[in-house]
Design a protein around this motif. Structure first.
Motif, PDB file in Angstrom:
ATOM      1  N   LEU A   1       0.822  -1.205   0.000  1.00 36.42           N
ATOM      2  CA  LEU A   1       0.000   0.000   0.000  1.00 36.42           C
ATOM      3  C   LEU A   1       0.860   1.261   0.000  1.00 36.42           C
ATOM      4  O   LEU A   1       0.475   2.285  -0.577  1.00 36.42           O
ATOM      5  CB  LEU A   1      -0.932   0.000   1.220  1.00 36.42           C
ATOM      6  CG  LEU A   1      -2.074  -1.017   1.183  1.00 36.42           C
ATOM      7  CD1 LEU A   1      -2.839  -0.998   2.495  1.00 36.42           C
ATOM      8  CD2 LEU A   1      -3.020  -0.733   0.015  1.00 36.42           C
ATOM      9  N   LEU A   2       2.033   1.200   0.627  1.00 42.65           N
ATOM     10  CA  LEU A   2       2.944   2.343   0.617  1.00 42.65           C
ATOM     11  C   LEU A   2       3.601   2.512  -0.749  1.00 42.65           C
ATOM     12  O   LEU A   2       3.839   3.631  -1.204  1.00 42.65           O
ATOM     13  CB  LEU A   2       4.011   2.179   1.708  1.00 42.65           C
ATOM     14  CG  LEU A   2       3.559   2.452   3.145  1.00 42.65           C
ATOM     15  CD1 LEU A   2       4.569   1.907   4.143  1.00 42.65           C
ATOM     16  CD2 LEU A   2       3.373   3.950   3.360  1.00 42.65           C
ATOM     17  N   VAL A   3       3.896   1.399  -1.404  1.00 44.23           N
ATOM     18  CA  VAL A   3       4.545   1.457  -2.718  1.00 44.23           C
ATOM     19  C   VAL A   3       3.625   2.116  -3.750  1.00 44.23           C
ATOM     20  O   VAL A   3       4.100   2.804  -4.667  1.00 44.23           O
ATOM     21  CB  VAL A   3       4.944   0.035  -3.162  1.00 44.23           C
ATOM     22  CG1 VAL A   3       5.365   0.023  -4.622  1.00 44.23           C
ATOM     23  CG2 VAL A   3       6.082  -0.487  -2.294  1.00 44.23           C
ATOM     24  N   ARG A   4       2.321   1.931  -3.599  1.00 38.99           N
ATOM     25  CA  ARG A   4       1.386   2.520  -4.567  1.00 38.99           C
ATOM     26  C   ARG A   4       1.253   4.038  -4.427  1.00 38.99           C
ATOM     27  O   ARG A   4       0.743   4.694  -5.329  1.00 38.99           O
ATOM     28  CB  ARG A   4       0.002   1.883  -4.417  1.00 38.99           C
ATOM     29  CG  ARG A   4      -0.607   2.065  -3.052  1.00 38.99           C
ATOM     30  CD  ARG A   4      -2.023   1.490  -2.959  1.00 38.99           C
ATOM     31  NE  ARG A   4      -2.995   2.369  -3.536  1.00 38.99           N
ATOM     32  CZ  ARG A   4      -3.551   3.400  -2.880  1.00 38.99           C
ATOM     33  NH1 ARG A   4      -3.204   3.677  -1.626  1.00 38.99           N
ATOM     34  NH2 ARG A   4      -4.444   4.162  -3.476  1.00 38.99           N
ATOM     35  N   LEU A   5       1.747   4.594  -3.319  1.00 38.82           N
ATOM     36  CA  LEU A   5       1.662   6.035  -3.106  1.00 38.82           C
ATOM     37  C   LEU A   5       2.705   6.765  -3.953  1.00 38.82           C
ATOM     38  O   LEU A   5       3.759   6.216  -4.283  1.00 38.82           O
ATOM     39  CB  LEU A   5       1.879   6.380  -1.636  1.00 38.82           C
ATOM     40  CG  LEU A   5       0.854   5.835  -0.629  1.00 38.82           C
ATOM     41  CD1 LEU A   5       1.243   6.223   0.787  1.00 38.82           C
ATOM     42  CD2 LEU A   5      -0.542   6.337  -0.957  1.00 38.82           C
ATOM     43  N   THR A   6       2.397   7.996  -4.282  1.00 32.36           N
ATOM     44  CA  THR A   6       3.326   8.834  -5.034  1.00 32.36           C
ATOM     45  C   THR A   6       3.965   9.850  -4.100  1.00 32.36           C
ATOM     46  O   THR A   6       3.269  10.534  -3.347  1.00 32.36           O
ATOM     47  CB  THR A   6       2.586   9.581  -6.162  1.00 32.36           C
ATOM     48  OG1 THR A   6       1.950   8.636  -7.012  1.00 32.36           O
ATOM     49  CG2 THR A   6       3.568  10.420  -6.978  1.00 32.36           C
TER      50      THR A   6
ATOM     51  N   SER B   1      -0.231  11.825  -2.780  1.00 31.82           N
ATOM     52  CA  SER B   1      -1.436  11.157  -3.272  1.00 31.82           C
ATOM     53  C   SER B   1      -2.359  10.836  -2.088  1.00 31.82           C
ATOM     54  O   SER B   1      -2.003  11.043  -0.931  1.00 31.82           O
ATOM     55  CB  SER B   1      -1.071   9.870  -4.027  1.00 31.82           C
ATOM     56  OG  SER B   1      -0.269   9.031  -3.224  1.00 31.82           O
ATOM     57  N   ASP B   2      -3.517  10.328  -2.397  1.00 30.89           N
ATOM     58  CA  ASP B   2      -4.532  10.055  -1.378  1.00 30.89           C
ATOM     59  C   ASP B   2      -4.110   8.861  -0.519  1.00 30.89           C
ATOM     60  O   ASP B   2      -3.794   7.787  -1.031  1.00 30.89           O
ATOM     61  CB  ASP B   2      -5.866   9.763  -2.054  1.00 30.89           C
ATOM     62  CG  ASP B   2      -6.996   9.580  -1.051  1.00 30.89           C
ATOM     63  OD1 ASP B   2      -6.841  10.054   0.092  1.00 30.89           O
ATOM     64  OD2 ASP B   2      -8.017   8.972  -1.403  1.00 30.89           O
ATOM     65  N   THR B   3      -4.112   9.062   0.801  1.00 31.31           N
ATOM     66  CA  THR B   3      -3.685   8.004   1.734  1.00 31.31           C
ATOM     67  C   THR B   3      -4.863   7.441   2.524  1.00 31.31           C
ATOM     68  O   THR B   3      -4.654   6.820   3.577  1.00 31.31           O
ATOM     69  CB  THR B   3      -2.628   8.543   2.710  1.00 31.31           C
ATOM     70  OG1 THR B   3      -3.203   9.639   3.474  1.00 31.31           O
ATOM     71  CG2 THR B   3      -1.393   9.028   1.982  1.00 31.31           C
ATOM     72  N   PHE B   4      -6.080   7.650   2.033  1.00 28.67           N
ATOM     73  CA  PHE B   4      -7.258   7.187   2.777  1.00 28.67           C
ATOM     74  C   PHE B   4      -7.230   5.673   2.988  1.00 28.67           C
ATOM     75  O   PHE B   4      -7.496   5.175   4.096  1.00 28.67           O
ATOM     76  CB  PHE B   4      -8.544   7.587   2.042  1.00 28.67           C
ATOM     77  CG  PHE B   4      -9.790   7.002   2.657  1.00 28.67           C
ATOM     78  CD1 PHE B   4     -10.327   7.536   3.823  1.00 28.67           C
ATOM     79  CD2 PHE B   4     -10.407   5.888   2.080  1.00 28.67           C
ATOM     80  CE1 PHE B   4     -11.464   6.975   4.399  1.00 28.67           C
ATOM     81  CE2 PHE B   4     -11.540   5.329   2.653  1.00 28.67           C
ATOM     82  CZ  PHE B   4     -12.064   5.879   3.816  1.00 28.67           C
ATOM     83  N   LEU B   5      -6.905   4.915   1.927  1.00 31.17           N
ATOM     84  CA  LEU B   5      -6.873   3.459   2.032  1.00 31.17           C
ATOM     85  C   LEU B   5      -5.801   3.014   3.028  1.00 31.17           C
ATOM     86  O   LEU B   5      -6.019   2.083   3.821  1.00 31.17           O
ATOM     87  CB  LEU B   5      -6.626   2.841   0.660  1.00 31.17           C
ATOM     88  CG  LEU B   5      -6.598   1.307   0.597  1.00 31.17           C
ATOM     89  CD1 LEU B   5      -7.918   0.729   1.086  1.00 31.17           C
ATOM     90  CD2 LEU B   5      -6.293   0.838  -0.819  1.00 31.17           C
ATOM     91  N   ASN B   6      -4.637   3.676   2.993  1.00 35.54           N
ATOM     92  CA  ASN B   6      -3.570   3.344   3.940  1.00 35.54           C
ATOM     93  C   ASN B   6      -4.017   3.585   5.380  1.00 35.54           C
ATOM     94  O   ASN B   6      -3.791   2.744   6.271  1.00 35.54           O
ATOM     95  CB  ASN B   6      -2.329   4.182   3.639  1.00 35.54           C
ATOM     96  CG  ASN B   6      -1.759   3.905   2.270  1.00 35.54           C
ATOM     97  OD1 ASN B   6      -2.322   4.302   1.259  1.00 35.54           O
ATOM     98  ND2 ASN B   6      -0.633   3.199   2.215  1.00 35.54           N
ATOM     99  N   ASP B   7      -4.641   4.747   5.607  1.00 30.54           N
ATOM    100  CA  ASP B   7      -5.122   5.064   6.953  1.00 30.54           C
ATOM    101  C   ASP B   7      -6.177   4.059   7.408  1.00 30.54           C
ATOM    102  O   ASP B   7      -6.194   3.641   8.574  1.00 30.54           O
ATOM    103  CB  ASP B   7      -5.701   6.479   6.993  1.00 30.54           C
ATOM    104  CG  ASP B   7      -4.636   7.550   6.803  1.00 30.54           C
ATOM    105  OD1 ASP B   7      -3.506   7.338   7.269  1.00 30.54           O
ATOM    106  OD2 ASP B   7      -4.942   8.594   6.194  1.00 30.54           O
TER     107      ASP B   7
END
Length: 307
Positions: free
Chosen positions: A162-167, A190-196
């Motif tokens: 999930l962190l790798v997909r972030l920009t 980028s949007d971190t909603f899914l990570n949170d």
């Protein structure tokens, strides 16, 4: 198009614990000293348990695994900090940062799972002593450790993917001495909603499950101990749990101080608490268990005199 035109981060800048040169020198010496003592102390624990047949019991099997994890846990963060200081650079590459976070999540969770397994072992030893050898069979001990490794690695893999997909765009400054997942995630553009969401759901379950097991185990232990007829029996029962309780309090107390309160950035208190469970806890574990344990002290004495 706007995201493509932005410069992507290929490395992160680790600011460390202090921005002053004189403090950095002192911290380098402290980190180097604690890391070497951590390696030596935990290696001695493992060696003593492997060489002494009297320590081939479930409790010491779990303790040997805990010492192994503590060696790996401290090796995830401290060596890179020392290398950066010697090289005069505070940068860490993107790949190294993601790798560091993967193993950091794995070993910190593995510590918690092993502490919960050790609490269950103490529960069986004190509350069901006549069935201890029947319940805590070698196959069950290995299975508990193996399941813990599988769960913690899958959990770390999930968070890392999930962190790798972030920009990560322009800001690459991490206000820490290693790639802690929470500060790094806050740098993403980028949007971190899914990570949170995953942190608070899956991460919460992974954190609360072993913590709940420890609390329930000791609730049964204390209720059983209070029914013992003699004060000597109470002291003997509690002495077997003292070392484990000390390590649990130190480990979970520091984690709760860092991750269980809302904060937009890490404060000085958060960094101190992080140092406690990443550097000090692996250092103190061998001393806590060896100094309070007569069998462990005897085994260590044999190794030292033999060498």
């Amino acid at each position: 198009m706007e995201g493509e035109n932005q410069t992507r981060v290929t490395e992160f800048l680790l600011l460390g614990l202090s921005g002053k040169a004189e403090h950095e020198e002192i911290l380098f010496g402290l980190f180097l000293g604690t890391y070497l003592i951590t390696l030596i102390g935990n290696f001695l624990i493992i060696l003593a348990i492997c060489c002494d047949p009297h320590l081939h019991t479930p409790m010491y099997f779990f303790l040997a695994n805990l010492s192994s994890v503590d060696i790996c846990f401290s090796s995830v963060t401290v060596p890179k900090t020392l290398v950066n200081h010697i090289a005069g650079s505070k940068f860490i590459s993107y790949v190294e940062c993601m790798t560091q976070m993967y193993f950091f999540i794995t070993f910190i969770n593995m510590d918690g799972f092993l502490l919960s397994v050790m609490a269950y072992d103490r529960y069986v030893a004190i509350c069901r002593p006549l069935h201890y050898s029947l319940i805590m069979r070698p196959r069950l001990c290995v299975l508990l450790v193996a399941i813990s490794w599988v769960i913690t690695n899958l959990h770390a893999l999930l968070h890392t993917l999930l962190l790798v997909r972030l920009t990560f765009c322009s800001d690459n400054t991490v206000h820490h001495f290693f790639c802690d997942p929470y500060p790094v995630m806050k740098l993403s553009c980028s949007d971190t909603f899914l990570n949170d969401l995953v942190v608070f759901t899956v991460g919460g379950v992974i954190f609360l499950t072993p913590f709940t097991c420890i609390v329930v185990s000791y609730a049964y232990i204390f209720s059983n101990v209070l029914r013992l007829p003699s004060a000597r029996g109470i002291r003997k029962a509690l002495s077997t749990c003292g070392s484990h309780l000390t390590v649990v309090s130190l480990f979970y107390g520091a984690i709760l101080g860092v991750y269980m309160h809302p904060s937009s950035s890490y404060s000085a208190q958060d960094m101190v608490a992080t140092v406690i469970f990443t550097v000090m806890t692996p250092l103190l574990n061998p001393f806590i268990y060896s100094l309070r344990n007569r069998d462990m002290k005897a085994a260590l004495r044999k190794i030292i005199f033999r060498s």
